[in-house]
Design an enzyme around this catalytic site. Sequence first.
Site, PDB file in Angstrom:
ATOM      1  N   LYS A   5     -10.454 -91.766 -28.391  1.00 25.07           N
ATOM      2  CA  LYS A   5      -9.320 -90.784 -28.029  1.00 25.07           C
ATOM      3  C   LYS A   5      -8.593 -90.612 -29.477  1.00 25.07           C
ATOM      4  CE  LYS A   5      -9.089 -92.373 -23.325  1.00 25.07           C
ATOM      5  NZ  LYS A   5      -8.525 -93.087 -22.183  1.00 25.07           N
ATOM      6  N   GLN A  38      -3.968 -97.506 -21.527  1.00 21.20           N
ATOM      7  CA  GLN A  38      -5.407 -97.752 -20.973  1.00 21.20           C
ATOM      8  C   GLN A  38      -5.523 -98.820 -20.140  1.00 21.20           C
ATOM      9  OE1 GLN A  38      -8.130 -96.048 -22.452  1.00 21.20           O
ATOM     10  NE2 GLN A  38      -9.277 -97.012 -20.837  1.00 21.20           N
ATOM     11  N   ASP A  79      -1.925 -88.455 -18.859  1.00 18.57           N
ATOM     12  CA  ASP A  79      -3.108 -88.789 -18.291  1.00 18.57           C
ATOM     13  C   ASP A  79      -2.856 -88.384 -16.631  1.00 18.57           C
ATOM     14  OD1 ASP A  79      -5.041 -90.365 -19.210  1.00 18.57           O
ATOM     15  OD2 ASP A  79      -4.143 -92.167 -19.169  1.00 18.57           O
TER      16      ASP A  79
END
Length: 293
Positions: free
Chosen positions: A52, A96, A119
């Site tokens: 990412k 994460q 997200d």
Amino acid sequence: MELIDGKKISEQIKEEIATEVNQIKAEGGKVPHLAAILIGHDGGSITYVNHKVADCQHVGFRSSLFHYEDDITEEFLLAKVEEINNDADIDGLIVQLPLPKHINSQKILEAINPQKDVDGFHPANVGRMAVGLPTFLPATPAGIIELIRRYNIETFAKHVVVVGRSNIVGSPVSILLAKNATPGNATVTLCHRYTENLKQYTLQADILIVAVGIPGLITEEMVKEGAVVIDVGTTRVKSDVTKSGFKLKGDVDFEAVAPKCSYITPVPGGVGPLTRMMLLKNTLKSAKKEVYQ
Ligand code: NAD
């Protein structure tokens, strides 16, 4: 049968975003900035976050990685999230997963400012998606929609069968494809682990989307001739032929099913590469204030 080339499409999207960022920079606009919080030393999580960050660099975004040991406290993490929420330069924040057991993941996800939740996991954004308001769509469903759009696959009045009802893939993609939208306007059936006689549903699918995590779950006799098959599954299995000693397997028996399909995604190289691009798209949208003004 046409292979849906997720790698190629993701490269196109990456270049489109990079071009837009160059333009933003030339005009003196806000350079998108993604922050990522990573905890511990799980190999998979480190790889995902590194990808990412590398994607951000490639398209010209700023990125900030906050990496902590897995003994940090929930209070510390909540304070860090709050600090990032209040940092005007940061447009998007991802934490994460999975988090260490002593930290309540849901509490952390809900602490993220929905306006920076790139997200798309915050309940406020999930709710916005459900009622069709502008929002940050979760990356994998957004990637599936993007593949359908770019391959001009018709969804209008088609029967979409989704197998797997997770919050990050199956449920949201089932909601999105039933909406009055393009792609959308499909009749959607959502199957899961307690669905009896799965085959009776999958056989009806014009478009079959599978997100379960059981390699080979979908066999040839479960798929209609001419169907579009989108395989989200990625299970690591041992392999003697790869350097790493493992390879990724989808949920669909690709060799047997592919000849029956009009379109099919490979694993790897199908949905996976799109997922990474959709996070960048959300971060760009956030910087441009396209979701929340
Ligand atoms: P999950 O692991 O949270 O849940 C699995 C789902 O499958 C559940 O909803 C369950 O009800 C259903 N299921 C289990 N057994 C079943 C059966 N026999 N028949 C029908 N349904 C059954 O799901 P997830 O997090 O969406 O992950 C699914 C797969 O997709 C995994 O392999 C994961 O690695 C992969 N994945 C890939 C991407 C990507 O970008 N390519 C992103 C997310 C997940």
